[in-house]
Design a protein around this motif. Structure first.
Motif, short mmCIF file in Angstrom:
data_model
loop_
_atom_site.label_atom_id
_atom_site.label_comp_id
_atom_site.label_asym_id
_atom_site.label_seq_id
_atom_site.Cartn_x
_atom_site.Cartn_y
_atom_site.Cartn_z
N SER A 92 0.83 -1.21 0.00
CA SER A 92 0.00 0.00 0.00
C SER A 92 0.86 1.26 0.00
O SER A 92 0.56 2.23 -0.69
CB SER A 92 -0.93 0.03 1.21
N THR A 93 1.94 1.21 0.77
CA THR A 93 2.86 2.35 0.78
C THR A 93 3.43 2.59 -0.60
O THR A 93 3.51 3.73 -1.08
CB THR A 93 4.00 2.10 1.79
N LEU A 94 3.79 1.50 -1.28
CA LEU A 94 4.32 1.62 -2.64
C LEU A 94 3.30 2.30 -3.55
O LEU A 94 3.62 3.22 -4.29
CB LEU A 94 4.67 0.22 -3.17
N LEU A 95 2.05 1.85 -3.46
CA LEU A 95 1.00 2.43 -4.31
C LEU A 95 0.84 3.92 -4.01
O LEU A 95 0.72 4.74 -4.92
CB LEU A 95 -0.32 1.70 -4.07
N CYS A 102 2.99 5.91 -2.88
CA CYS A 102 4.15 6.69 -3.34
C CYS A 102 3.99 7.07 -4.82
O CYS A 102 4.55 8.06 -5.27
CB CYS A 102 5.44 5.89 -3.17
N LEU A 103 3.23 6.27 -5.56
CA LEU A 103 3.11 6.53 -6.99
C LEU A 103 2.41 7.85 -7.26
O LEU A 103 2.71 8.53 -8.24
CB LEU A 103 2.36 5.38 -7.69
N ASN A 104 1.42 8.22 -6.42
CA ASN A 104 0.79 9.53 -6.62
C ASN A 104 1.16 10.50 -5.51
O ASN A 104 0.49 11.50 -5.28
CB ASN A 104 -0.73 9.41 -6.77
N VAL A 132 9.41 8.58 -9.63
CA VAL A 132 8.24 8.03 -10.30
C VAL A 132 8.05 8.85 -11.57
O VAL A 132 8.09 10.08 -11.52
CB VAL A 132 6.97 8.13 -9.42
N TYR A 133 7.88 8.17 -12.69
CA TYR A 133 7.64 8.89 -13.94
C TYR A 133 6.30 8.48 -14.52
O TYR A 133 5.98 7.30 -14.57
CB TYR A 133 8.74 8.58 -14.97
N GLU A 192 8.49 13.35 -14.55
CA GLU A 192 8.63 12.93 -13.16
C GLU A 192 7.47 13.44 -12.31
O GLU A 192 7.07 14.60 -12.41
CB GLU A 192 9.96 13.40 -12.56
N VAL A 193 6.94 12.54 -11.47
CA VAL A 193 5.82 12.91 -10.60
C VAL A 193 6.37 13.49 -9.30
O VAL A 193 7.23 12.90 -8.67
CB VAL A 193 4.93 11.68 -10.30
#
Lengths: 225, 271
Positions: B51-54, B56-58, B68-69, B74-75
């Motif tokens: 969940s932390t990974l997800l 981090c994506l936004n 994250v691109y 890059e986001v």
């Protein structure tokens, strides 16, 4: 004990004076509550800030003002503020500002509690559709906080109505002051002071009833399963 | 899933993502990429960091390190020298990264329809008529057209989650992130949500899904990534990872995971 002969016609006789007193009370109320809301809206976000130099002064103001009895605040503002600041305000404006300060710090705490009670997930949902912070406040946290704070907000408004009589101590011509003046002049304190009490019941009771219904509607509509 | 965009490079790339909470390292340098129309499942036990990974994506969680691109951009960071974007810049990027949450997070003071049109009207600045027409279409797609004017509190969990999927779709995002979308649902409501997600997956949406639903992962995902202790323990097609685990470690973890799958009755254990 001799039966007292009520003579309520005295109210009609001095209707103009009393009407003006009522108007003054409502003006004090309108101004002090509006300014209080404004003060609350400024103080609440400062109090919640993660920057200490914003949070510390806001917290100090709130805690200090909150612990002073409102009558002391009014009297202090009347006698001490002009000496300290060199600014001389009329009794009327002194009363308005002192009451606004007093009400404002309570509003600040109410607003803060309301904003903090909004589920953080709802904020994240706003972020995830790309809302900038201001939109999140105006579209999500603000409205939801408002719905949540309706009961304490109403109580505080009722307190403000009651506190408006404190102006009488510094000779602001609101209902209590004028009624007292009139009762010593006419020897009719029973009628006049009873009328003052009833005036407050008539002002506050509808407020309580309306917001009570509103509160129920809000709960029913948005929150209760 | 074959797409004509596959040679245009990946749509979403995560590179060396690290994240610690206090002294606990939750992500230990995770890299993966998602092509357009691909569905990637993130699997792993509770606390494995998925969940932390997800998030981090936004950038709902800011990673301590890594990039994250999205579509090459890059986001969350920009400029030279590279620094974090301000809230406004980040908000702009999040328009293309919709998210569906475990607890739905529908706004209780807005109707179902308003929940769906809120983003497009307030953020994209589209006209109300246009957004409502599109929203009705989306609600129809998730089977909730007749609930358009109800408030979220009147809906079941499964219905709320389907509305929240419609809300995500209304932004016409490049990627949809799903954070355990069925974990908070009563068992009998899981199917209706997975059905909608399967439909999305098959119609070419690009999705990253954190899930405990093995059967869904098998049917919907092009690739699954198995996380353990903040690292990638296995990756590949569902068949590769689930039927022929590459390492003993992965197999043990995976069997364990299946044994603890919420399907087997402890759905509410963590709630």
């Amino acid at each position: 004990m001799q039966a007292y002969e009520w003579e309520f016609s005295i109210l009609w006789q001095y209707r103009e004076l009393l009407f003006n007193a009522v108007l003054t009370t409502f003006r004090i109320l309108g101004l002090s509550v509006s300014l209080g809301i404004l003060a609350g809206l400024i103080l609440a976000p400062l109090r919640m800030s993660d920057k200490l130099f914003l949070r510390a002064p806001a917290t100090a103001i709130i805690e200090v003002v909150r612990s002073i009895p409102p009558l002391v605040l009014v009297v202090w503002a009347y006698y001490c503020l002009p000496i300290l600041t060199g600014l001389t305000l009329s009794a009327y404006w002194t009363c308005v500002i002192a009451l606004a300060m007093y009400t404002g710090v309570f509003f600040a705490e109410i607003f803060r509690a309301g904003l903090q009670a909004v589920d953080h997930g709802l904020v994240e949902a706003g972020r995830s559709v790309g809302m900038p912070p201001w939109k999140i406040f105006t579209r999500i946290t603000g409205p939801l906080a408002f719905l949540r704070i309706l009961p304490p907000f109403t109580s505080q408004c009722i307190m403000a109505v009651k506190n408006s009589v404190l102006g009488s101590y510094i000779a602001v011509g609101e209902v209590l002051y004028e009624a007292q003046r009139l009762s010593t002049a006419t020897f009719r304190p029973l009628e006049l002071l009873t009328a003052v009490a009833l005036f407050f019941v008539a002002t506050i009771l509808p407020l309580t009833l309306v917001t009570g219904t509103l509160e129920k509607k809000v709960l029913q509509r948005y929150f209760r399963r | 899933m074959a797409t004509d965009l596959s040679d245009a490079g990946p749509l979403l790339v995560a590179e060396g993502l690290r994240k610690s909470f206090r002294n606990q390292e939750v992500l230990k340098g995770i890299s993966f990429s998602v092509r357009s129309s691909q569905v990637v499942g993130l699997l792993g036990r509770s606390g494995s960091g998925k969940s932390t990974l997800l998030r981090c994506l936004n950038m709902l969680e800011r990673p301590d390190a890594g990039h994250v691109y999205l579509a090459g951009e890059e986001v969350g960071y920009g400029g030279t020298p590279r620094r974090p974007l301000n809230a406004r810049g980040l908000a702009y990027q999040r328009r293309s990264l919709a998210m569906v949450f475990q607890h739905f997070n529908l706004w209780p003071h807005r109707t179902v329809l308003e929940n769906v049109t809120e983003g497009p009207i307030q953020v994209l600045g589209l006209s109300r008529d246009e957004c409502e027409a599109h929203a009705i279409e989306l609600l129809d797609r998730v089977g909730l057209k007749e609930k358009a004017h109800a408030y979220p509190v009147r809906l079941s969990g499964g219905q709320q989650q389907r509305v929240s999927i419609a809300r995500a779709l209304a932004m016409r995002p490049k990627v949809i992130l799903f954070d355990e979308p069925t974990s908070a649902l009563d068992p009998e409501l899981v199917g209706e949500v997975l059905g909608v997600m399967l439909d999305l997956a098959r119609s070419g949406s690009t999705m990253v899904v954190v899930t405990h639903e093995m059967e869904f992962a098998r049917q919907a995902c092009d690739e699954v990534i198995l996380l353990a202790d903040g690292e990638i323990a296995a990756r590949g097609t569902p068949a590769e990872v689930m039927d022929r685990p590459a390492s003993d470690h992965a197999r043990r973890l995976f069997e364990n995971h299946l044994a603890h799958s919420p399907r087997r009755g402890d759905r509410h254990a963590g709630l």
